[in-house]
Design an enzyme around this catalytic site. Sequence first.
Site, PDB file in Angstrom:
ATOM      1  CG  ASN A 122      45.999 -31.047  -3.336  1.00  0.00           C
ATOM      2  OD1 ASN A 122      46.430 -31.685  -2.393  1.00  0.00           O
ATOM      3  ND2 ASN A 122      45.711 -31.607  -4.492  1.00  0.00           N
ATOM      4  CD  GLU A 167      41.805 -32.269  -6.583  1.00  0.00           C
ATOM      5  OE1 GLU A 167      40.965 -33.166  -6.827  1.00  0.00           O
ATOM      6  OE2 GLU A 167      42.959 -32.275  -7.038  1.00  0.00           O
ATOM      7  CB  CYS A 195      47.893 -25.182  -5.153  1.00  0.00           C
ATOM      8  SG  CYS A 195      47.720 -25.398  -6.922  1.00  0.00           S
ATOM      9  CD  GLU A 231      52.383 -25.887  -3.848  1.00  0.00           C
ATOM     10  OE1 GLU A 231      51.141 -26.102  -3.849  1.00  0.00           O
ATOM     11  OE2 GLU A 231      53.165 -26.458  -4.616  1.00  0.00           O
ATOM     12  CB  CYS A 268      51.299 -24.903 -10.342  1.00  0.00           C
ATOM     13  SG  CYS A 268      50.241 -23.813  -9.373  1.00  0.00           S
ATOM     14  CB  CYS A 275      51.859 -22.212  -6.126  1.00  0.00           C
ATOM     15  SG  CYS A 275      50.273 -22.986  -5.735  1.00  0.00           S
TER      16      CYS A 275
HETATM   17  N1  THU Z   1      48.471 -28.818  -6.990  1.00  0.00           N
HETATM   18  C1  THU Z   1      49.007 -28.295  -5.860  1.00  0.00           C
HETATM   19  O1  THU Z   1      48.464 -28.434  -4.758  1.00  0.00           O
HETATM   20  N2  THU Z   1      50.155 -27.597  -5.980  1.00  0.00           N
HETATM   21  C2  THU Z   1      50.822 -27.378  -7.147  1.00  0.00           C
HETATM   22  O2  THU Z   1      51.793 -26.646  -7.176  1.00  0.00           O
HETATM   23  C3  THU Z   1      50.380 -28.056  -8.356  1.00  0.00           C
HETATM   24  C4  THU Z   1      49.045 -28.692  -8.305  1.00  0.00           C
HETATM   25  C5  THU Z   1      47.198 -29.540  -6.877  1.00  0.00           C
HETATM   26  C6  THU Z   1      46.037 -28.857  -7.531  1.00  0.00           C
HETATM   27  C7  THU Z   1      45.128 -30.012  -7.821  1.00  0.00           C
HETATM   28  O3  THU Z   1      44.345 -30.276  -6.665  1.00  0.00           O
HETATM   29  C8  THU Z   1      46.069 -31.181  -8.062  1.00  0.00           C
HETATM   30  O4  THU Z   1      47.315 -30.802  -7.499  1.00  0.00           O
HETATM   31  C9  THU Z   1      46.270 -31.552  -9.524  1.00  0.00           C
HETATM   32  O5  THU Z   1      46.633 -30.452 -10.276  1.00  0.00           O
END
Ligand code: THU
Length: 160
Positions: A62, A64, A73, A75, A112, A115
């Site tokens: 991920n 940010e 994310c 994925e 999530c 994704c």
């Molecule tokens: N995140 C992911 O990388 N994948 C997911 O399926 C759920 C959330 C990341 C996004 C963000 O950077 C952090 O986790 C918190 O939500």
Amino acid sequence: MKELKIESTIYVFDDLDELPKDIVMLMNKAIEAREKAYAPYSKFHVGAALLLDNNQIITGSNQENASYPSGLCAERTAIYYANSQYPNNKIVRMAITAASKNNKTASPIPPCGACRQAIAEYEVKQEAPIEIYFMGEIGKVAKSNSLSDLLPLIFDKSVL
Ligand code: THU
């Protein structure tokens, strides 16, 4: 009125060592990717590793952003890269791991909704299921044989 029942099967393994070597190897790649996550805001680090049918492994973490919605994310970072680089190859399986800097995640953490929708797109495109393994930092590993078990009633191109 008719009632529609939707059934999904998820397999849960007690820990990573219960899984075959190639899956452990793919999850280890996801763990390596997770360690490269850029998550200064949530402190929630996610790594994903994809195995393609040409045996390539693509990873992502991920990413940010100070403008929160601009982040992505793990994925989707991985799957978009995979389809950009290898548009003609199928994705065989995906391993995902999530770890928080605030507490040790000890249960499987599924991808999530956004994704799942992104993975669904490629499952439809390649006309073959994508196996998905997911875990926290330690503990149980969950597996679905297809994205459709994680996201029934997908929205896809057939309705456009
Ligand atoms: N995140 C992911 O990388 N994948 C997911 O399926 C759920 C959330 C990341 C996004 C963000 O950077 C952090 O986790 C918190 O939500």
